[in-house]
Design a protein around this motif. Structure first.
Motif, PDB file in Angstrom:
ATOM      1  N   THR A   3      61.441  56.917 -83.188  1.00  6.50           N
ATOM      2  CA  THR A   3      60.392  57.652 -82.024  1.00  6.50           C
ATOM      3  C   THR A   3      60.365  56.428 -81.477  1.00  6.50           C
ATOM      4  N   HIS A   4      60.228  56.770 -80.048  1.00  7.37           N
ATOM      5  CA  HIS A   4      59.805  55.527 -79.027  1.00  7.37           C
ATOM      6  C   HIS A   4      58.468  55.915 -78.642  1.00  7.37           C
ATOM      7  N   VAL A   5      57.775  55.045 -77.997  1.00  5.04           N
ATOM      8  CA  VAL A   5      56.356  55.462 -77.360  1.00  5.04           C
ATOM      9  C   VAL A   5      56.584  54.348 -76.041  1.00  5.04           C
ATOM     10  N   ALA A   6      56.052  55.213 -74.920  1.00  2.00           N
ATOM     11  CA  ALA A   6      55.950  54.614 -73.555  1.00  2.00           C
ATOM     12  C   ALA A   6      54.391  54.969 -73.176  1.00  2.00           C
ATOM     13  N   ALA A   7      53.928  54.082 -72.443  1.00  2.00           N
ATOM     14  CA  ALA A   7      52.368  54.310 -72.205  1.00  2.00           C
ATOM     15  C   ALA A   7      52.379  53.137 -70.895  1.00  2.00           C
ATOM     16  N   ASP A   8      51.356  54.059 -70.078  1.00  2.00           N
ATOM     17  CA  ASP A   8      50.982  53.268 -68.846  1.00  2.00           C
ATOM     18  C   ASP A   8      49.482  53.292 -68.542  1.00  2.00           C
ATOM     19  N   ILE A   9      48.940  52.109 -68.327  1.00  2.00           N
ATOM     20  CA  ILE A   9      47.588  51.834 -68.032  1.00  2.00           C
ATOM     21  C   ILE A   9      47.164  51.526 -66.626  1.00  2.00           C
ATOM     22  N   ASP A  10      46.619  52.540 -66.070  1.00  2.00           N
ATOM     23  CA  ASP A  10      46.155  52.157 -64.578  1.00  2.00           C
ATOM     24  C   ASP A  10      44.767  51.339 -64.623  1.00  2.00           C
ATOM     25  N   LEU A  11      44.995  50.160 -64.192  1.00  2.00           N
ATOM     26  CA  LEU A  11      43.769  49.487 -64.433  1.00  2.00           C
ATOM     27  C   LEU A  11      42.606  49.616 -63.356  1.00  2.00           C
ATOM     28  N   ALA A  12      43.137  50.109 -62.360  1.00  2.00           N
ATOM     29  CA  ALA A  12      41.950  50.573 -61.385  1.00  2.00           C
ATOM     30  C   ALA A  12      41.033  51.894 -61.699  1.00  2.00           C
ATOM     31  N   SER A  13      41.907  52.900 -62.246  1.00  2.00           N
ATOM     32  CA  SER A  13      41.135  54.155 -62.821  1.00  2.00           C
ATOM     33  C   SER A  13      40.798  54.129 -64.087  1.00  2.00           C
ATOM     34  N   LYS A  14      41.523  53.335 -64.972  1.00  2.00           N
ATOM     35  CA  LYS A  14      41.378  52.932 -66.482  1.00  2.00           C
ATOM     36  C   LYS A  14      41.976  54.272 -67.076  1.00  2.00           C
ATOM     37  N   ASN A  15      42.814  55.044 -66.337  1.00  2.00           N
ATOM     38  CA  ASN A  15      43.555  56.356 -66.962  1.00  2.00           C
ATOM     39  C   ASN A  15      44.582  55.625 -67.811  1.00  2.00           C
ATOM     40  N   VAL A  16      45.052  56.265 -68.952  1.00  2.00           N
ATOM     41  CA  VAL A  16      45.973  55.840 -69.929  1.00  2.00           C
ATOM     42  C   VAL A  16      46.971  57.154 -70.046  1.00  2.00           C
ATOM     43  N   THR A  17      48.279  57.031 -69.904  1.00  2.00           N
ATOM     44  CA  THR A  17      49.142  58.376 -69.883  1.00  2.00           C
ATOM     45  C   THR A  17      50.495  57.606 -70.856  1.00  2.00           C
ATOM     46  N   GLY A  18      51.019  58.673 -71.489  1.00  2.00           N
ATOM     47  CA  GLY A  18      52.157  58.160 -71.962  1.00  2.00           C
ATOM     48  C   GLY A  18      52.665  59.357 -73.371  1.00  2.00           C
ATOM     49  N   ASN A  19      53.701  58.959 -73.810  1.00  2.00           N
ATOM     50  CA  ASN A  19      54.475  60.201 -74.624  1.00  2.00           C
ATOM     51  C   ASN A  19      54.929  59.201 -75.673  1.00  2.00           C
ATOM     52  N   LEU A  20      55.560  60.108 -76.577  1.00  2.00           N
ATOM     53  CA  LEU A  20      56.351  59.719 -77.876  1.00  2.00           C
ATOM     54  C   LEU A  20      57.732  60.360 -77.680  1.00  2.00           C
ATOM     55  N   TYR A  21      58.828  59.981 -77.977  1.00  2.00           N
ATOM     56  CA  TYR A  21      59.860  60.563 -77.703  1.00  2.00           C
ATOM     57  C   TYR A  21      61.314  60.127 -78.614  1.00  2.00           C
ATOM     58  N   ASN A  22      62.169  60.898 -78.790  1.00  2.00           N
ATOM     59  CA  ASN A  22      63.519  60.476 -79.443  1.00  2.00           C
ATOM     60  C   ASN A  22      64.336  60.481 -78.362  1.00  2.00           C
ATOM     61  N   VAL A  23      65.466  59.533 -78.586  1.00  2.00           N
ATOM     62  CA  VAL A  23      66.613  59.458 -77.746  1.00  2.00           C
ATOM     63  C   VAL A  23      67.991  60.158 -78.248  1.00  2.00           C
ATOM     64  N   TRP A  24      68.424  60.987 -77.503  1.00  2.00           N
ATOM     65  CA  TRP A  24      69.536  61.734 -78.148  1.00  2.00           C
ATOM     66  C   TRP A  24      70.784  61.532 -76.928  1.00  2.00           C
ATOM     67  N   THR A  25      71.889  61.906 -77.326  1.00  2.00           N
ATOM     68  CA  THR A  25      73.125  61.800 -76.679  1.00  2.00           C
ATOM     69  C   THR A  25      73.606  63.217 -76.442  1.00  2.00           C
ATOM     70  N   LYS A  26      74.240  63.699 -75.539  1.00  2.00           N
ATOM     71  CA  LYS A  26      74.739  65.093 -75.380  1.00  2.00           C
ATOM     72  C   LYS A  26      76.250  64.527 -74.956  1.00  2.00           C
ATOM     73  N   THR A  27      77.222  65.011 -75.641  1.00  2.00           N
ATOM     74  CA  THR A  27      78.464  64.684 -75.386  1.00  2.00           C
ATOM     75  C   THR A  27      79.384  65.979 -75.059  1.00  2.00           C
ATOM     76  N   ASN A  28      80.011  66.185 -73.987  1.00  2.00           N
ATOM     77  CA  ASN A  28      80.703  67.429 -73.596  1.00  2.00           C
ATOM     78  C   ASN A  28      82.195  67.545 -73.888  1.00  2.00           C
ATOM     79  N   THR A  29      82.580  68.501 -73.582  1.00  2.00           N
ATOM     80  CA  THR A  29      84.052  68.357 -74.171  1.00  2.00           C
ATOM     81  C   THR A  29      85.077  67.669 -73.330  1.00  2.00           C
ATOM     82  N   ALA A  30      84.582  67.185 -72.149  1.00  2.00           N
ATOM     83  CA  ALA A  30      85.301  66.287 -71.276  1.00  2.00           C
ATOM     84  C   ALA A  30      84.998  64.844 -71.783  1.00  2.00           C
TER      85      ALA A  30
END
Length: 187
Positions: free
Chosen positions: A61-88
């Motif tokens: 599980t990955h985490v990505a986060a951003d901190i805006d130093l002017a506003s002090k707002n923090v945003t982010g998420n936790l996510y998994n990386v998947w692949t999708k392979t089609n018939t082609a």
């Protein structure tokens, strides 16, 4: 250990963006250890896939986060990386969000806020508690956890800053009018 101090938090803008900048965003990437968060990737609405694509977990599980130093707002998420392979045999990489979070950076380097488990239904609301570490906030560590203690979920995470430290531009002197620049006029 080695929490970023209030004085160091105050100096982050200059350290990463220079004294002339009004602010800037610090970006962090890392990994998390989760509990009771589903790691299945499902198509929206659980519809069958008519094209026969296959999904495979690549990395979690990955985490990505951003901190805006002017506003002090923090945003982010936790996510998994998947692949999708089609018939082609075309392969697409997908980020499947598990939790999103937002909060506020305090002057002492601590972060408090809310979290939502986007991967589960029911009681997805939770809290975010985190801190910056290192003299230039090189690391971000924290946790997200459900408010519901019966159907609980959560994660502990750590991430490293992806920004480079600010380097002042090199000032080169412009030769004075009439001054030789080819060094052929030496005596």
């Amino acid at each position: 250990v080695n929490n970023t101090s209030a004085a160091q938090v105050g100096a982050l803008k200059d350290a990463y963006f220079g004294s002339e900048a009004a602010g800037g965003n610090l970006h962090y990437q890392g990994h998390a250890v989760t509990y009771n968060l589903p790691d299945d990737y499902k198509l929206a609405g659980n519809l069958p896939n008519a094209l026969g694509a296959e999904y495979a977990l690549v990395s979690g599980t990955h985490v990505a986060a951003d901190i805006d130093l002017a506003s002090k707002n923090v945003t982010g998420n936790l996510y998994n990386v998947w692949t999708k392979t089609n018939t082609a045999l075309q392969v697409d990489e997908l980020n499947h969000e598990l939790v999103k979070f937002n909060g506020t950076l305090a002057n002492d380097g601590s972060i408090a806020g809310t979290a939502t488990a986007t991967a589960i239904k029911g009681n997805p609301e939770g809290v975010l508690k985190a801190s910056l570490y290192g003299d230039k906030a090189q690391e971000l560590g924290g946790l997200v956890a459900s408010k519901d203690t019966t159907n609980n979920w959560g994660a502990a995470f750590g991430a490293k800053v992806q920004n480079n430290l600010y380097k002042a531009p090199v000032v080169t002197e412009v030769p004075a009018w009439g001054e030789s620049t080819d060094q052929n006029n030496r005596k």
